[in-house]
Design a protein around this motif. Sequence first.
Motif, PDB file in Angstrom:
ATOM      1  N   PHE A  58       1.020  -1.368   0.280  1.00  0.00           N
ATOM      2  CA  PHE A  58      -0.187   0.190   0.350  1.00  0.00           C
ATOM      3  C   PHE A  58       1.100   0.948  -0.013  1.00  0.00           C
ATOM      4  N   MET A  59       1.624   1.450  -1.447  1.00  0.00           N
ATOM      5  CA  MET A  59       2.007   2.991  -1.111  1.00  0.00           C
ATOM      6  C   MET A  59       2.206   3.587  -2.236  1.00  0.00           C
ATOM      7  N   ARG A  60       2.831   4.913  -2.151  1.00  0.00           N
ATOM      8  CA  ARG A  60       2.580   5.721  -3.806  1.00  0.00           C
ATOM      9  C   ARG A  60       4.063   4.883  -4.295  1.00  0.00           C
ATOM     10  N   ASN A  61       3.979   5.729  -5.910  1.00  0.00           N
ATOM     11  CA  ASN A  61       5.497   5.157  -5.752  1.00  0.00           C
ATOM     12  C   ASN A  61       6.496   5.421  -5.587  1.00  0.00           C
ATOM     13  N   GLN A  62       8.081   4.168  -5.159  1.00  0.00           N
ATOM     14  CA  GLN A  62       8.402   4.506  -4.805  1.00  0.00           C
ATOM     15  C   GLN A  62       9.749   3.928  -4.855  1.00  0.00           C
ATOM     16  N   ALA A 197       5.416   6.656 -14.341  1.00  0.00           N
ATOM     17  CA  ALA A 197       3.950   7.675 -14.822  1.00  0.00           C
ATOM     18  C   ALA A 197       2.655   6.889 -14.303  1.00  0.00           C
ATOM     19  N   ALA A 198       1.983   5.932 -13.498  1.00  0.00           N
ATOM     20  CA  ALA A 198       0.974   6.343 -13.077  1.00  0.00           C
ATOM     21  C   ALA A 198       1.205   4.675 -12.397  1.00  0.00           C
ATOM     22  N   PRO A 199       0.136   4.350 -11.193  1.00  0.00           N
ATOM     23  CA  PRO A 199       0.411   3.885 -10.116  1.00  0.00           C
ATOM     24  C   PRO A 199       0.751   2.336 -10.369  1.00  0.00           C
ATOM     25  N   SER A 223       9.191  13.160  -7.673  1.00  0.00           N
ATOM     26  CA  SER A 223       7.630  14.154  -7.136  1.00  0.00           C
ATOM     27  C   SER A 223       6.651  12.551  -6.737  1.00  0.00           C
ATOM     28  N   GLY A 224       6.648  11.271  -7.347  1.00  0.00           N
ATOM     29  CA  GLY A 224       5.656  10.138  -7.534  1.00  0.00           C
ATOM     30  C   GLY A 224       4.478  10.486  -7.632  1.00  0.00           C
TER      31      GLY A 224
END
Length: 516
Positions: A58-62, A197-199, A223-224
């Motif tokens: 459960f993460m933003r792009n990283q 650039a997308a999830p 920036s994510g």
Amino acid sequence: MSLVHLLLRHATLHPERPAILYGTEHWVSYGQWTARSAGLAQRMQAAGLVPGDRVLIFMRNQPRYLEILWAAWWAGLVVVPVNAKLHPREVEWIAADAQARWAFVTHDVAVAPLAGLERQIDVESDACDELLAPVSDALAVPVVERDPNDLAWLFYTSGTTGRPKGVMLTHRNLMTMGLTYFIDVDPVAAVDAIVYAAPMSHGAGLYAIPHVMAGARHVIPASGGVEPVELFELGWQVGPLSTFAAPTIVKRLVDHAEHHGIDTSRSAQAFKTIVYGGAPMYAADIRRALQVMGPRFVQIYGQGETPMVATALSRAQLSDTTHPRWLERIASVGVAQTPVQLRVADAEGQPLPTGEVGEVLVKGDSVMAGYWNNPSATAAAVRDGWLFTGDTGCLDADGFLTLKDRSKDLIISGGSNIYPREVEEVLLTLPGVNEVAVVGTPDPEWGESVVAFVVLQPGASVTVDALDQHCLARMARFKRPKRYELVSELPKNNYGKVLKTALRERLRDAPTLPAA
């Protein structure tokens, strides 16, 4: 064969090759990535996780997304990727349904502990640093071997019409998708770079697999986010880039290029390939994209149930303006990808003649193993090996598939079938129109009537009468909208898909929109 062997191959052959970048900064090489994933795999096993256990991401792009993903597969675990924009209660439901034991999170999306988990790890914490500490000899760490039919990726559908269903994707499904990319989408070389650039919880993340196969670079925007200015700058500095994007993001990139006078040669320096899919790309929009940014686009059509693999419309097909049916082809989603069979069928699954509209069916090694703990839904969706997609379309004599709509979006007015996309395509050719969504609403006389929600371009002045006259001049009268609603924006989910359910609810709650 586990997907881990794709990573091990490059750790053995090219350990110093750059693998993951965070913005323009080097994050890890293939050797370092392997050592970190191996270390995490060992520690998860030591903590009691066993093959087949589910681990939620459960993460933003990283950058650590990729390290955790391959570590989970190394330990024989099943990844449950979750959209970073979901509400924590929705995530808790998914975690409970999947019976996930651990979760890896970024603290900005999981601001509080999620219920029902044995352990929750903030990937930017000291605890995660310790879990991901590299081992000295990663190649000696045993990989938990998995059967090709073992589960690898448990993806939950968007659930716009009820509780989401867990789509079970196997190592075979994902290996098929990865290999197919080279044949039907785009060849990948070690010098290439994919930007997320997308999830990464969805199709963009799955495209890591073919790029690991090639030993290419993986770029996560610092920036994510998906700001066009950042993506162009990244491309010029570390690219040219490949990416997967929804049509809404493609439109933003094209708008940026046009507004800032970025010509096709400068676009080519920033982007090698832009793969688009996940929502309708209208013919007017892709024509403009090709004109502004040049021949760097490929369209794919697939679903979570057959990830990224159903049809493809190649760069060459999109660019072949001399073909007598070019305009028809660019409005299609292309032809069947190599490992699948494609069929347009009636309700019983029997193939329909060329040109007739029916449900789109897909069969092949990319099709899911079924829905998690939901045998009735599985039986309804997969029959005799054929995936019933719920999308409607028709095939031409050359095998090009043109989608009409989701079957639930079909409008039946006065006994006649009306496909919203056909109406949307017409309205988008009117200057000043930016976006359109067409839905049906109950009508006591006709059964359903057509309503168009229209977003105008900034500064444009288009009247309802102009919209209506434009439609009447270009389509049968029974298809034209009976009402038009000028709105500032369309409701969309996190991947850019228009939420037509929300529009129908708006009509139900406020049924007295102005008539045309």
